[in-house]
Design a protein around this motif. Sequence first.
Motif, PDB file in Angstrom:
ATOM      1  N   ARG A 187       0.704  -1.257  -0.041  1.00 19.48           N
ATOM      2  CA  ARG A 187       0.151  -0.068   0.042  1.00 19.48           C
ATOM      3  C   ARG A 187       0.773   1.342   0.027  1.00 19.48           C
ATOM      4  O   ARG A 187       0.317   2.439   0.125  1.00 19.48           O
ATOM      5  CB  ARG A 187      -0.979   0.033   1.097  1.00 19.48           C
ATOM      6  N   SER A 188       2.227   1.050  -0.166  1.00 14.94           N
ATOM      7  CA  SER A 188       2.999   2.089  -0.043  1.00 14.94           C
ATOM      8  C   SER A 188       3.525   2.880  -1.576  1.00 14.94           C
ATOM      9  O   SER A 188       4.057   3.907  -1.662  1.00 14.94           O
ATOM     10  CB  SER A 188       4.458   1.902   0.746  1.00 14.94           C
ATOM     11  N   GLY A 189       2.955   2.234  -2.519  1.00 14.04           N
ATOM     12  CA  GLY A 189       3.410   2.533  -3.793  1.00 14.04           C
ATOM     13  C   GLY A 189       4.755   2.230  -4.364  1.00 14.04           C
ATOM     14  O   GLY A 189       5.379   2.429  -5.430  1.00 14.04           O
ATOM     15  N   ASP A 190       5.258   1.146  -3.352  1.00 11.45           N
ATOM     16  CA  ASP A 190       6.730   0.636  -3.474  1.00 11.45           C
ATOM     17  C   ASP A 190       6.827  -0.718  -3.916  1.00 11.45           C
ATOM     18  O   ASP A 190       7.649  -1.507  -3.916  1.00 11.45           O
ATOM     19  CB  ASP A 190       7.589   0.835  -2.393  1.00 11.45           C
ATOM     20  N   SER A 191       5.520  -1.202  -4.364  1.00 12.50           N
ATOM     21  CA  SER A 191       5.553  -2.764  -4.537  1.00 12.50           C
ATOM     22  C   SER A 191       6.034  -3.098  -6.005  1.00 12.50           C
ATOM     23  O   SER A 191       6.214  -4.193  -6.167  1.00 12.50           O
ATOM     24  CB  SER A 191       4.016  -3.133  -4.593  1.00 12.50           C
ATOM     25  N   ASP A 192       6.384  -2.133  -6.765  1.00  8.08           N
ATOM     26  CA  ASP A 192       7.164  -2.368  -8.083  1.00  8.08           C
ATOM     27  C   ASP A 192       8.600  -2.396  -7.824  1.00  8.08           C
ATOM     28  O   ASP A 192       9.401  -2.188  -8.838  1.00  8.08           O
ATOM     29  CB  ASP A 192       6.842  -1.340  -8.935  1.00  8.08           C
ATOM     30  N   ILE A 193       9.146  -2.381  -6.550  1.00  4.65           N
ATOM     31  CA  ILE A 193      10.610  -2.453  -6.501  1.00  4.65           C
ATOM     32  C   ILE A 193      11.247  -3.511  -7.257  1.00  4.65           C
ATOM     33  O   ILE A 193      10.985  -4.831  -6.952  1.00  4.65           O
ATOM     34  CB  ILE A 193      11.081  -2.602  -4.818  1.00  4.65           C
ATOM     35  N   PRO A 194      12.220  -3.434  -8.192  1.00  3.27           N
ATOM     36  CA  PRO A 194      12.890  -4.577  -8.826  1.00  3.27           C
ATOM     37  C   PRO A 194      13.661  -5.586  -7.695  1.00  3.27           C
ATOM     38  O   PRO A 194      14.366  -4.764  -6.886  1.00  3.27           O
ATOM     39  CB  PRO A 194      13.650  -3.770  -9.871  1.00  3.27           C
ATOM     40  N   LEU A 195      13.552  -6.782  -7.910  1.00  2.00           N
ATOM     41  CA  LEU A 195      14.397  -7.629  -6.951  1.00  2.00           C
ATOM     42  C   LEU A 195      15.502  -8.333  -7.655  1.00  2.00           C
ATOM     43  O   LEU A 195      16.509  -8.746  -7.173  1.00  2.00           O
ATOM     44  CB  LEU A 195      13.501  -8.543  -6.166  1.00  2.00           C
ATOM     45  N   THR A 196      15.191  -8.422  -8.914  1.00  2.00           N
ATOM     46  CA  THR A 196      16.346  -8.955  -9.737  1.00  2.00           C
ATOM     47  C   THR A 196      16.331  -8.372 -11.076  1.00  2.00           C
ATOM     48  O   THR A 196      15.627  -7.629 -11.373  1.00  2.00           O
ATOM     49  CB  THR A 196      15.960 -10.472 -10.005  1.00  2.00           C
ATOM     50  N   GLY A 197      17.439  -8.752 -12.026  1.00  4.23           N
ATOM     51  CA  GLY A 197      17.645  -8.186 -13.309  1.00  4.23           C
ATOM     52  C   GLY A 197      17.866  -6.820 -13.443  1.00  4.23           C
ATOM     53  O   GLY A 197      17.280  -6.189 -14.272  1.00  4.23           O
ATOM     54  N   PHE A 198      18.718  -6.312 -12.621  1.00  2.00           N
ATOM     55  CA  PHE A 198      18.854  -4.915 -12.516  1.00  2.00           C
ATOM     56  C   PHE A 198      19.789  -4.363 -13.793  1.00  2.00           C
ATOM     57  O   PHE A 198      20.667  -5.215 -14.548  1.00  2.00           O
ATOM     58  CB  PHE A 198      19.965  -4.579 -11.229  1.00  2.00           C
ATOM     59  N   ALA A 279      26.714 -10.088  -8.958  1.00  3.47           N
ATOM     60  CA  ALA A 279      26.757 -11.573  -9.542  1.00  3.47           C
ATOM     61  C   ALA A 279      25.914 -11.866 -10.565  1.00  3.47           C
ATOM     62  O   ALA A 279      26.328 -12.688 -11.485  1.00  3.47           O
ATOM     63  CB  ALA A 279      26.302 -12.297  -8.164  1.00  3.47           C
ATOM     64  N   GLU A 280      24.809 -11.263 -10.845  1.00  2.56           N
ATOM     65  CA  GLU A 280      24.028 -11.232 -11.887  1.00  2.56           C
ATOM     66  C   GLU A 280      24.902 -10.780 -13.068  1.00  2.56           C
ATOM     67  O   GLU A 280      24.707 -11.327 -14.332  1.00  2.56           O
ATOM     68  CB  GLU A 280      22.728 -10.297 -11.951  1.00  2.56           C
ATOM     69  N   ARG A 281      25.610  -9.781 -13.267  1.00  2.00           N
ATOM     70  CA  ARG A 281      26.368  -9.515 -14.257  1.00  2.00           C
ATOM     71  C   ARG A 281      27.412 -10.381 -14.513  1.00  2.00           C
ATOM     72  O   ARG A 281      27.582 -10.605 -15.684  1.00  2.00           O
ATOM     73  CB  ARG A 281      27.293  -8.130 -13.872  1.00  2.00           C
ATOM     74  N   ARG A 282      28.063 -11.113 -13.798  1.00  2.32           N
ATOM     75  CA  ARG A 282      28.989 -12.197 -13.984  1.00  2.32           C
ATOM     76  C   ARG A 282      28.469 -13.378 -14.323  1.00  2.32           C
ATOM     77  O   ARG A 282      28.870 -14.188 -15.381  1.00  2.32           O
ATOM     78  CB  ARG A 282      29.629 -12.507 -12.497  1.00  2.32           C
TER      79      ARG A 282
END
Length: 479
Positions: A187-198, A279-282
């Motif tokens: 309910r804060s408007g932050d539920s779209d925070i990316p967790l992976t795939g940056f 780590a994802e970049r690697r």
Amino acid sequence: MTRATTRQPAAGLAALLLLMAAAAPASAAPRSTARHLEGTLPSGAAYMIDTPDHWNGTVLLFSHGYRPEGAPNPAVNTPDEPTKKLLLKEGYALVGSSYATNGWSVEQAVPDQLAALDAFTGKVGEARRTVAWGESLGGLITTTIAERHPGRVDGSLSMCGLVHGGVANWNSTLDATFALRTLLTPRSGDSDIPLTGFKDASEAAASAKRLGASLSTAQNSAGGRARIALAAALHNIPGWNDPGTPRPAPDDYPAQQVNQYTAVRGLVAQPGFGWREEAERRAGGNMSWNTGVDYSAMLARSSHYKEVKALYKSAGLSLRSDLRDLAREPRVSAKPGAVRYMADHASPSGRLSKPQFDIHTTGDALVPVQVENAYGRAVTEAGRAPLLRQAYTENAGHCTFSPGEQLAAVHTIDHRITTGHWADTSPSALNSRAHQADPTTPARYATYRPGPYPRPYQGRSRIVQQDVASAHATSPVQP
């Protein structure tokens, strides 16, 4: 003529003995000269060698832990200076490298460590025994060397190691951040925070900042604290993880939650986003997923289930409702190539060929002690259980072993290599060895059996072979 004939065998024998002495390997007569050597490997990594006054013939190959990008990257060959002094005093030779790069560098670290061992052989001589040892990420590097290059070592010692491997590590980290985002930000408007795939490091930092702000706000309410405890339980973060704080009573759930909150805040600030992005970049993309994961079942397996239930009840919240929300939330899929990268380079199989000894603190928030349960199961399923022993120190923190505790572990694996059988690995025997090695520091080995790892083991032989990047799935909700 007769004199020449009688003297010739003696002269020939003397020459032969001199030739044999000159050609004798260091393992036959270790050098007795203390030396400190530093140099650079072909990869650009630095290496460091220390030899004692009287070498006992054993060399210890040390693998250090995770270092973030941009941090100093010196070569080291022991966890700390007090331990180094004790090991040199006992006659051990020491070697280690910096690795060519910082970060999640298992792929680079393994060949660099083997190259450092080659440098030791070239500059000091052949060892009678070679023991690979390491801490944290270095424990995973050590286990990788032990499993994949058994001809180079005689045994191994992993201390607070990520022996569950890269795939399991990043999946477990995702479980915690996914639960936090779902339960703290809807309910804060932050539920779209990316967790992976940056896209880059700045996007990862922005995600960490946004989720960190929601985390701080949630800690101010009973309901928020209960939800943080739920996320901590999915990662098996212990309720006592700071050696500088008193240990809470077993039923002091509020105090345990405060300690978990501090650890979760650290996870969000660093491993969950910044270290993940590197780590994802690697790996070439996101290497973790939670499609098909049943968080209700995971919570039921957690050793913190009673704590979470009690905190939810105290806050007047419905745990069942929040678990339904977790089940309904769109899931995160992985990139198959990135999963394969982690499986190929950083996921142990359990197929040991030489003995390994693992030690872990019971109050480790960064690499929870349950990872030892996961690796123990993998080794058992591979039919190699006689080669593994595991022991635990009753202490909080990550890799907070005393010098005496570390030497007790070194002596244990060295004895196994030398004699072919395990010495007594009970807490009392290990504490006795620790006191003998260094009576000035704590000896805290204790009887302990870690609970199950939250997700099924995901080592090299257990990586799901299906397309983990398939359509998002939801997990069933248990009543």
